[in-house]
Design a protein around this motif. Structure first.
Motif, PDB file in Angstrom:
ATOM      1  N   ILE A   1       0.842  -1.203   0.000  1.00  0.00           N
ATOM      2  CA  ILE A   1       0.000   0.000   0.000  1.00  0.00           C
ATOM      3  C   ILE A   1       0.878   1.254   0.000  1.00  0.00           C
ATOM      4  CG2 ILE A   1      -1.763   1.270   1.298  1.00  0.00           C
ATOM      5  CD1 ILE A   1      -2.663  -1.522   2.362  1.00  0.00           C
ATOM      6  N   ALA A   2       1.938   1.227   0.798  1.00  0.00           N
ATOM      7  CA  ALA A   2       2.816   2.391   0.885  1.00  0.00           C
ATOM      8  C   ALA A   2       3.469   2.676  -0.469  1.00  0.00           C
ATOM      9  CB  ALA A   2       3.875   2.166   1.958  1.00  0.00           C
ATOM     10  N   VAL A   3       3.899   1.612  -1.152  1.00  0.00           N
ATOM     11  CA  VAL A   3       4.534   1.822  -2.454  1.00  0.00           C
ATOM     12  C   VAL A   3       3.521   2.362  -3.455  1.00  0.00           C
ATOM     13  CG1 VAL A   3       5.542   0.637  -4.439  1.00  0.00           C
ATOM     14  CG2 VAL A   3       6.379   0.151  -2.140  1.00  0.00           C
ATOM     15  N   TRP A   4       2.280   1.850  -3.396  1.00  0.00           N
ATOM     16  CA  TRP A   4       1.241   2.368  -4.285  1.00  0.00           C
ATOM     17  C   TRP A   4       1.054   3.864  -4.056  1.00  0.00           C
ATOM     18  CZ3 TRP A   4      -3.500   4.545  -2.862  1.00  0.00           C
ATOM     19  CH2 TRP A   4      -4.348   4.856  -3.936  1.00  0.00           C
ATOM     20  N   ALA A   5       0.939   4.234  -2.774  1.00  0.00           N
ATOM     21  CA  ALA A   5       0.747   5.648  -2.451  1.00  0.00           C
ATOM     22  C   ALA A   5       1.950   6.471  -2.906  1.00  0.00           C
ATOM     23  CB  ALA A   5       0.519   5.813  -0.947  1.00  0.00           C
ATOM     24  N   LEU A   6       3.133   5.929  -2.676  1.00  0.00           N
ATOM     25  CA  LEU A   6       4.341   6.657  -3.055  1.00  0.00           C
ATOM     26  C   LEU A   6       4.392   6.913  -4.555  1.00  0.00           C
ATOM     27  CD1 LEU A   6       7.395   7.545  -2.385  1.00  0.00           C
ATOM     28  CD2 LEU A   6       7.945   5.302  -3.283  1.00  0.00           C
ATOM     29  N   ILE A   7       4.134   5.869  -5.335  1.00  0.00           N
ATOM     30  CA  ILE A   7       4.318   5.990  -6.780  1.00  0.00           C
ATOM     31  C   ILE A   7       3.230   6.847  -7.422  1.00  0.00           C
ATOM     32  CG2 ILE A   7       4.426   4.690  -8.953  1.00  0.00           C
ATOM     33  CD1 ILE A   7       6.892   4.274  -7.370  1.00  0.00           C
ATOM     34  N   TRP A   8       1.989   6.706  -6.963  1.00  0.00           N
ATOM     35  CA  TRP A   8       0.904   7.399  -7.667  1.00  0.00           C
ATOM     36  C   TRP A   8       0.310   8.580  -6.927  1.00  0.00           C
ATOM     37  CZ3 TRP A   8       1.508   2.151  -8.938  1.00  0.00           C
ATOM     38  CH2 TRP A   8       1.720   1.928 -10.300  1.00  0.00           C
ATOM     39  N   LYS A   9       0.662   8.764  -5.663  1.00  0.00           N
ATOM     40  CA  LYS A   9       0.008   9.833  -4.910  1.00  0.00           C
ATOM     41  C   LYS A   9       0.972  10.887  -4.373  1.00  0.00           C
ATOM     42  CE  LYS A   9      -3.934   8.106  -5.569  1.00  0.00           C
ATOM     43  NZ  LYS A   9      -4.773   8.750  -6.563  1.00  0.00           N
ATOM     44  N   THR A  10       2.249  10.749  -4.627  1.00  0.00           N
ATOM     45  CA  THR A  10       3.155  11.765  -4.087  1.00  0.00           C
ATOM     46  C   THR A  10       3.936  12.439  -5.215  1.00  0.00           C
ATOM     47  OG1 THR A  10       5.031  10.283  -3.847  1.00  0.00           O
ATOM     48  CG2 THR A  10       3.509  10.395  -1.988  1.00  0.00           C
ATOM     49  N   ARG A  11       4.508  13.559  -4.856  1.00  0.00           N
ATOM     50  CA  ARG A  11       5.322  14.306  -5.806  1.00  0.00           C
ATOM     51  C   ARG A  11       6.565  13.504  -6.215  1.00  0.00           C
ATOM     52  NH1 ARG A  11       6.272  20.133  -6.069  1.00  0.00           N
ATOM     53  NH2 ARG A  11       8.220  20.410  -7.232  1.00  0.00           N
TER      54      ARG A  11
END
Lengths: 365, 322
Positions: free
Chosen positions: A213-223
């Motif tokens: 989940i963290a990697v998903w958020a990192l790749i698609w939801k952060t700058r």
């Protein structure tokens, strides 16, 4: 521009690759005089037919989720981190140091400490090749291969030297009780019913899911994730947009190495509870197959990791009950890498032609 | 350390450097044509297995050698198909080939011989045996030169001499023939080769094919000359050391010889820890000698000791229409 609909891209292409790999594996089994259907049945029974089987399947899957995510993050920055194996070895070293030399009062804090140690050591091991790639232009694939060998030798050196416990075996002493992670058996057995008896799956499975989940958020939801993807699509465009290549190479490789290192909370802390030689058992390389199969998406990695966990545990059962050696799994792994990675265009281009023809037909009507 | 011990070390250097040299030259042909090949390891392993298996069943090591080359060529064909025809990722293809060989050799060996993934021991005509060069026996007593000729130069298997001859041959092909010029050009600027009306695909397949043949000889050497039979994972990272040597040699044939001799020397030393201790009068860690090739390669790659510049079009599939 996209010829294929999205569902075909994410479901159909990997599925056909998988079927091709399965078909060729079946031919191999036939060729050595065993029955593919019987083998498949045995694998299903052994790997998912009991909570014991599931306990092993999910244990392996935990390893592969971490290493698969590691390769996937690097892929997003268009880098091929083939050094997951070495980074996981170093992660094991980090876990061992944290668990051996700090008296932990409770497993929950120990888990946090060990995760940090594993990630730190894994990231550090990836940082050197990343620096050499970013600043010196040396090819990351070659350096990470070299670092795999250096990591193995380093561990060997430490386990027969500084970290060796008494006795003949090249291994550290057992971790203290405070660093003992609850296994699925401890967690899911209520009253009389003992589930997952003796299986190594443990609480780090949930850490792996959190990492997905963290990697998903990192790749698609952060700058940062956006910058990583932009760099992966076009280095020159990313540079033009003010993204520093050095920064992206360093950060994405360190995240990748950290994830690979975190595998150690499962195999070193959760299962062996001490550091032994060759604890990684090729999981770093399986991460390549898992990331390719999962199309570098965390959810795909999650599914592919469970599939490979199933193959791994099923393969162990096969080796136990038939004359098919465990190495069959290596063959299947190779075929998956071949079809989903190297021969991707072979699978894709006929499909693209098919969809193109269908679109044209629709246009005419 | 006396002359004889030194000669023994150099002798095993020769024997251990031979598979590295063959694999290194194999990689040289492939990478000079723009096809990265990290599948050297797998091709050697496959060739080692099939050469040993066929040499055992046929009783002839030459038939075994051919079978080994064929096995390696099949894997080369897959690599070519993936990276030239279908323009896939060459590195991923190489990884797949390594695993394919690691798995298939054991599965098939277990099925054929049921000895835990190995072939039976080879002996007699099923192995490459050492050949004594002319006059070696007679000249043995000549001081200094005699032992050098007898111990070091004579008494290797034919494949060692073949590997050594491959070095000038490679140099000649690459730098003195039209094929070699085109091969180098296709690794630097395939578009120019294409414009000149020469087939990029054909040249690259030829290079990958040569790579397969050389890896096949290297693998057959491992199983039928260096050792007597195939055991699981017997290539033991030699394909990667060869790759390291190739970078060390900056993709040039004569340097490839020096680099593989150096790495072979390190391997030979690692086998004799007693000697190192006697000469240096302190203990050198065996692991350190084992990983020295890898560490040296990283240092070279980092550009601290000269810069290694790979062929410019290496690793990139050639797309004709732009």
């Amino acid at each position: 521009m996209d010829v294929m609909p999205k569902w075909a891209e994410v479901v159909l292409v990997p599925l056909i690759s998988l079927l091709l790999a399965a078909f060729l594996s079946a031919l191999v089994i036939l060729a050595i005089g065993e029955s593919p259907t019987a083998a498949l049945k045995l694998m299903i029974e052994g790997a998912i037919g009991s909570t014991y089987g599931w306990g092993y399947t999910l244990y392996y899957a935990t390893n592969f989720m971490f290493t698969g995510l590691a390769v996937a993050v690097a892929f997003h920055a268009r880098m091929f981190n083939i050094g997951g194996e070495g980074q996981a070895v170093l992660g094991g070293l980090g876990v061992a140091l944290v668990c051996l030399y700090i008296p932990w009062p409770h497993w929950s804090v120990a888990l946090i400490g060990a995760t940090a140690g594993a990630a730190l050591f894994g990231a550090a091991w990836a940082a050197i090749p990343a620096y050499l790639q970013a600043k010196r232009g040396s090819h990351i694939v070659i350096t990470t291969i070299m670092f795999n060998f250096i990591a193995a030798a380093l561990l060997n050196y430490l386990l027969i030297g500084a970290l060796k416990a008494d006795g003949m075996e090249p291994a550290t002493r057992k971790f203290a009780e405070g660093a003992h992670l609850p296994s699925f058996q401890d967690m899911f057995s209520f009253g009389e019913a003992t589930l997952f008896r003796g299986a190594p799956a443990n609480v780090s499975f949930f850490v792996a899911i959190a990492a997905c989940i963290a990697v998903w958020a990192l790749i698609w939801k952060t700058r940062l994730g956006y910058e990583i993807r932009a760099f992966g699509h076009s280095e020159s465009a990313a540079k033009y947009a003010g993204i520093s290549p050095t920064k992206i190479i360093m950060i994405s490789m360190m995240i990748s190495g950290g994830l690979a290192g975190m595998m150690a909370i499962n195999n070193v802390m959760g299962e062996a509870e001490r550091l032994v030689l060759n604890a990684v058992e090729g999981a770093g390389f399986i991460g390549i197959a898992v990331a390719l199969m999962g199309r570098s998406h965390p959810f795909g990695v999650f599914l592919a990791a469970i599939l490979f966990g199933f193959l791994y545990q099923g393969g162990a059962e096969l080796a136990l009950w038939t004359s098919i050696p465990r190495e069959l799994i290596v063959v299947i792994q190779a075929l998956v890498i071949l079809f989903t990675g190297a021969l991707d265009n072979m699978v894709r281009s006929p499909l693209e032609k098919m969809f193109l023809a269908m679109q044209r037909k629709k246009g005419e009507v | 350390m006396d002359l004889l011990t030194l000669l023994q070390i150099l002798d095993s250097t020769m024997r251990l450097a031979t598979p590295l040299l063959l694999a290194c030259l194999a990689g040289l042909f492939s990478e000079r044509a723009g096809i990265f090949d990290i599948g050297l390891e797998g091709k050697m392993l496959a060739a080692a297995f099939l050469s040993a298996a066929v040499a055992y069943t046929s009783g002839s090591v030459w038939v075994g050698l051919l079978a080994g080359i064929a096995a390696s060529l099949v894997l080369s064909g897959i690599h070519g198909l993936a990276s030239i025809t279908f323009r896939g990722n060459q590195l991923i293809s190489g990884v797949a080939i390594n695993f394919l060989a690691a798995g298939l050799t054991v599965v098939i060996a277990q099925s054929w011989f049921a000895q835990g993934g190995r072939t039976p021991q080879l002996s007699g005509a099923a192995r490459f045996n050492p050949i004594t060069l002319p006059f070696a026996e007679n000249l043995r007593d000549v001081p200094v030169l005699g032992p050098i000729y007898y111990e070091l130069i004579s008494g290797h298997t034919i494949l060692v001499y073949v590997a050594l001859l491959c070095v000038p041959a490679t140099w000649w092909i690459l730098y003195r023939t039209r094929f070699g010029l085109r091969l180098r050009a296709v690794g630097e600027n395939p578009a120019a080769v294409d414009t000149a009306g020469v087939s990029v695909v054909g040249l690259r397949f030829a290079a990958v094919g040569i790579c397969g043949v050389l890896c096949g000889i290297a693998g057959a050497y491992l199983a039928t000359a260096l050792q007597a039979g195939f055991v699981k994972d017997m290539s033991a990272g030699r394909g990667y050391i060869a790759l390291a040597a190739l970078i060390f040699a900056k993709w040039r044939p004569w340097y490839a010889l020096y680099a593989t001799l150096l790495f072979g020397f390190l391997q030979a030393l690692a086998l004799r820890p007693d000697l190192i201790e006697a000469v240096l009068s302190f203990k050198v860690n065996g692991q350190l000698l084992d990983v020295l090739p890898y560490i040296l390669t990283v240092i070279i790659l980092a550009g601290f000791v000269g810069k290694a510049i790979p062929p410019r079009a290496g690793g990139e599939p050639y797309v004709k229409e732009r």
